[in-house]
Design an enzyme around this catalytic site. Structure first.
Site, PDB file in Angstrom:
ATOM      1  N   LYS A 261       0.843  -1.206   0.000  1.00 39.72           N
ATOM      2  CA  LYS A 261       0.000   0.000   0.000  1.00 39.72           C
ATOM      3  C   LYS A 261       0.875   1.253   0.000  1.00 39.72           C
ATOM      4  O   LYS A 261       0.623   2.206  -0.748  1.00 39.72           O
ATOM      5  CB  LYS A 261      -0.950  -0.020   1.217  1.00 39.72           C
ATOM      6  CG  LYS A 261      -2.042  -1.080   1.088  1.00 39.72           C
ATOM      7  CD  LYS A 261      -2.911  -1.245   2.325  1.00 39.72           C
ATOM      8  CE  LYS A 261      -3.901  -2.393   2.096  1.00 39.72           C
ATOM      9  NZ  LYS A 261      -4.859  -2.582   3.199  1.00 39.72           N
TER      10      LYS A 261
ATOM     11  N   GLN B 226      -4.706  -1.744   9.617  1.00 38.51           N
ATOM     12  CA  GLN B 226      -4.687  -3.055   8.964  1.00 38.51           C
ATOM     13  C   GLN B 226      -5.224  -4.138   9.903  1.00 38.51           C
ATOM     14  O   GLN B 226      -4.835  -4.210  11.067  1.00 38.51           O
ATOM     15  CB  GLN B 226      -3.242  -3.381   8.523  1.00 38.51           C
ATOM     16  CG  GLN B 226      -3.110  -4.634   7.657  1.00 38.51           C
ATOM     17  CD  GLN B 226      -3.678  -4.476   6.246  1.00 38.51           C
ATOM     18  OE1 GLN B 226      -3.921  -3.377   5.758  1.00 38.51           O
ATOM     19  NE2 GLN B 226      -3.901  -5.595   5.587  1.00 38.51           N
TER      20      GLN B 226
ATOM     21  N   ASP C 208     -11.150   2.772   4.257  1.00 40.73           N
ATOM     22  CA  ASP C 208     -11.495   1.345   4.186  1.00 40.73           C
ATOM     23  C   ASP C 208     -13.011   1.147   4.059  1.00 40.73           C
ATOM     24  O   ASP C 208     -13.467   0.048   3.724  1.00 40.73           O
ATOM     25  CB  ASP C 208     -11.055   0.632   5.482  1.00 40.73           C
ATOM     26  CG  ASP C 208      -9.731  -0.113   5.339  1.00 40.73           C
ATOM     27  OD1 ASP C 208      -9.401  -0.515   4.211  1.00 40.73           O
ATOM     28  OD2 ASP C 208      -9.054  -0.290   6.374  1.00 40.73           O
TER      29      ASP C 208
END
Ligand code: L34
Length: 291
Positions: free
Chosen positions: A52, A96, A119
């Site tokens: 990422k 994460q 997200d």
């Protein structure tokens, strides 16, 4: 059989974002800044987060990696999130998953400001998604929709069987595919670990989204001729013959299923890279929302 090539498609999307950033720069607008919080040192999570960060560099975003020890308290993590929420330079950030067992995922997700929740995991954004209102779509389902669109794989009126009801893939995917939207309008069956006679159901599917996390679970005898296959699974399976000591396995037994499929995503190089591309898209959107 056509491979739905997520690697190539994600690179196209990254090129499009790179262009958009060049334009923003020329116009003197803010450059998107993504932060990623990584708790602990799980091998797969480190790979995904590093990827990422690297992707941010590639498209011209700024990025910040916040690395925290697996032993930190929930309170410390919530404090880090508070800092990111109030830092005006950070347009969006992610924490994460999975998190260590002593930390409550849901509490953490709810601490992220909805405007920075690239997200799309916050209940506010999940609610908007479910109501088909504009919001951040979570990156994996969003990436699957984008892949279907770019390959012009029609879903309207089709019977889609989703296997797995996770909050990050199965649930949102089933909602999105049933909605009145481009690359939606499907008749969706959401199946899970308590489903009876799964094979009877998958044999009726025009498209299957396998997102249950069991390597090579879906086999050729479970699908009909011409089926579209989206393989979300990505498990590291021990393999001493490989230099890293493992191989990556999807939830689909590729060899047998690909013989019957009209379209299929490979693992690696399918859904995974699309997840990262769509996170970048959401970060650009978060930044544009502030223009
Ligand atoms: N908060 N947690 C949060 N957001 C996410 O969107 C994720 N996810 C999932 C796990 N936890 C998360 C990801 O980023 C899964 N995921 C993810 C991202 C990228 C890839 C796979 C999963 C990926 O790039 N896969 C490559 C192979 C990478 C490798 O070598 O292991 C592929 O080609 O599939």
């Amino acid at each position: 059989m056509t491979l739905l090539d997520g690697k190539t498609t994600s690179n196209q999307i990254k090129d499009e974002i790179t262009e958009a950033i060049a334009k923003r720069k020329a116009e003197g607008k803010k450059i998107p800044h993504l932060a990623a919080v990584l708790v602990g040192s799980d091998g797969a999570s480190m790979t995904y987060v590093n990827s990422k960060v690297k992707s941010c560099e590639r498209v011209g975003f700024r990025s910040t990696l916040v690395k925290l020890d697996a032993s930190i308290t929930e309170e410390t993590l919530l404090n880090e999130i508070k800092k990111l929420n109030t830092d005006d330079d950070i347009d969006g950030f992610i924490v994460q998953l999975p998190l260590p067992k002593h930390i409550d995922d849901q509490k953490v997700i709810m601490a992220v400001h909805p405007d920075k929740d690239v997200d799309g995991f916050h209940p506010m954004n999940v609610g908007k998604m479910a109501l088909n209102l504009p919001t951040f779509l979570s990156a994996t389902p969003y990436g699957i929709l984008e892949l279907l669109e770019r390959y012009k794989v029609e879903t309207s009126g089709k019977h889609v069987v989703v296997i797995g009801r996770s909050h990050i893939v199965g649930e949102p995917m089933s909602i999105l595919l049933a909605q009145k939207r481009r690359y939606g309008n499907a008749t969706v069956t959401l199946t899970h670990s308590r489903t009876k006679n799964l094979k009877e159901i998958t044999l009726q599917a025009d498209m299957i989204v396998a997102a249950l996390g069991i390597p090579e679970f879906l086999t050729g005898d479970m699908v009909k001729e011409g089926v579209v296959i989206i393989d979300v699974g990505i498990t590291r399976v021990d393999d001493p013959s490989k230099p890293r000591g493992y191989r990556l396995a999807g939830d689909v037994h590729f060899e047998s299923v690909s013989k019957k499929a009209s379209y299929i995503t490979p693992v690696p190089g399918g859904v995974g890279p699309m997840t990262i591309a769509m996170l970048l898209k959401n970060t650009l959107l978060a930044c544009e929302n502030k223009d």
